[in-house]
Design a protein around this motif. Structure first.
Motif, PDB file in Angstrom:
ATOM      1  N   ARG A  83      39.592 -17.507  11.594  1.00  0.00           N
ATOM      2  CA  ARG A  83      40.105 -15.788  11.373  1.00  0.00           C
ATOM      3  C   ARG A  83      39.016 -14.985  12.060  1.00  0.00           C
ATOM      4  O   ARG A  83      37.809 -15.394  12.060  1.00  0.00           O
ATOM      5  N   LEU A  84      39.705 -14.284  12.885  1.00  0.00           N
ATOM      6  CA  LEU A  84      38.801 -13.282  13.926  1.00  0.00           C
ATOM      7  C   LEU A  84      38.153 -12.089  12.960  1.00  0.00           C
ATOM      8  O   LEU A  84      37.223 -11.887  13.364  1.00  0.00           O
ATOM      9  N   THR A  85      38.851 -11.528  12.184  1.00  0.00           N
ATOM     10  CA  THR A  85      38.393 -10.428  11.521  1.00  0.00           C
ATOM     11  C   THR A  85      38.141 -10.850  10.255  1.00  0.00           C
ATOM     12  O   THR A  85      39.204 -11.244   9.405  1.00  0.00           O
ATOM     13  N   GLN A  90      43.163  -9.394   6.267  1.00  0.00           N
ATOM     14  CA  GLN A  90      42.959  -9.099   7.826  1.00  0.00           C
ATOM     15  C   GLN A  90      43.806 -10.426   8.347  1.00  0.00           C
ATOM     16  O   GLN A  90      43.183 -11.446   8.002  1.00  0.00           O
ATOM     17  N   TYR A  91      44.769 -10.310   8.883  1.00  0.00           N
ATOM     18  CA  TYR A  91      45.513 -11.301   9.477  1.00  0.00           C
ATOM     19  C   TYR A  91      45.507 -11.412  11.001  1.00  0.00           C
ATOM     20  O   TYR A  91      46.418 -11.195  11.575  1.00  0.00           O
ATOM     21  N   ASP A  92      44.388 -11.784  11.426  1.00  0.00           N
ATOM     22  CA  ASP A  92      43.904 -12.019  13.014  1.00  0.00           C
ATOM     23  C   ASP A  92      43.493 -13.332  12.944  1.00  0.00           C
ATOM     24  O   ASP A  92      42.361 -13.488  12.891  1.00  0.00           O
ATOM     25  N   THR A  94      43.012 -17.474  15.353  1.00  0.00           N
ATOM     26  CA  THR A  94      43.088 -18.039  16.673  1.00  0.00           C
ATOM     27  C   THR A  94      43.370 -19.591  16.006  1.00  0.00           C
ATOM     28  O   THR A  94      42.868 -19.870  15.155  1.00  0.00           O
ATOM     29  N   HIS A 118      46.919 -16.936  19.656  1.00  0.00           N
ATOM     30  CA  HIS A 118      46.507 -15.670  19.087  1.00  0.00           C
ATOM     31  C   HIS A 118      47.426 -15.238  18.061  1.00  0.00           C
ATOM     32  O   HIS A 118      48.681 -15.018  18.548  1.00  0.00           O
ATOM     33  N   THR A 120      48.826 -12.815  15.077  1.00  0.00           N
ATOM     34  CA  THR A 120      48.593 -11.773  14.089  1.00  0.00           C
ATOM     35  C   THR A 120      50.022 -11.496  13.207  1.00  0.00           C
ATOM     36  O   THR A 120      50.835 -12.288  13.753  1.00  0.00           O
ATOM     37  N   THR A 121      49.806 -10.326  12.495  1.00  0.00           N
ATOM     38  CA  THR A 121      51.274 -10.214  11.770  1.00  0.00           C
ATOM     39  C   THR A 121      52.349  -9.596  12.806  1.00  0.00           C
ATOM     40  O   THR A 121      53.548  -9.820  12.444  1.00  0.00           O
ATOM     41  N   ASP A 122      52.032  -9.282  14.008  1.00  0.00           N
ATOM     42  CA  ASP A 122      52.963  -8.446  14.833  1.00  0.00           C
ATOM     43  C   ASP A 122      53.511  -9.592  15.714  1.00  0.00           C
ATOM     44  O   ASP A 122      54.754  -9.560  16.141  1.00  0.00           O
TER      45      ASP A 122
END
Length: 131
Positions: A83-85, A90-92, A94, A118, A120-122
């Motif tokens: 988890r990056l953040t 927080q859904y970021d 690697t 990477h 993310t939600t996007d």
């Protein structure tokens, strides 16, 4: 009188040995079950779902780098999820995955390709490729 003492000592010895060997057998059974559980956890449903969701991006990268190579999801290995953040919601992430590639159905593996995604939600994007 001595025969009764010898008999009772022998019976006691047999009982003690029986309890010791059954205890050893039970402890080994527990270890085998623990190993079985851990190997099943490696490819749990969540593990496999993650591999499936990353598969379209992995396929693009591998087909671009090596057009003749293939890989199998059952043989892919998730090396790291980070988890990056930090913090709640927080859904970021690697995600680092190693794919063993091959050419043709009966040929030996050609070598692994490790892809870091990477997530993310996007979108899911490729951050790094290691050959």
């Amino acid at each position: 009188m001595k025969k009764k003492q010898i008999t009772s000592i022998l019976i006691s010895l047999v009982l003690v040995l029986t309890f010791i060997t059954s205890g050893v057998m039970l402890s080994n059974t527990g270890k085998a079950e623990a190993e079985k559980v851990s190997s099943e956890e490696e490819h749990s449903d969540f593990y496999d779902v993650l591999l499936v969701l990353l598969d379209p991006e992995a396929r693009k990268v591998i087909n671009k780098e090596y057009p003749n190579r293939s890989y199998a999801l059952w043989n892919a290995e998730i090396l790291e999820v980070k988890r990056l953040t930090g913090g709640y919601s927080q859904y970021d992430f690697t995600v680092k995955v190693k794919y063993d590639t091959y050419t043709g159905p009966f040929n030996p593996p050609e070598g692994p390709i490790t892809i870091t995604f990477h997530v993310t939600t996007d979108e899911v994007s490729v951050a790094k490729i290691q050959k």
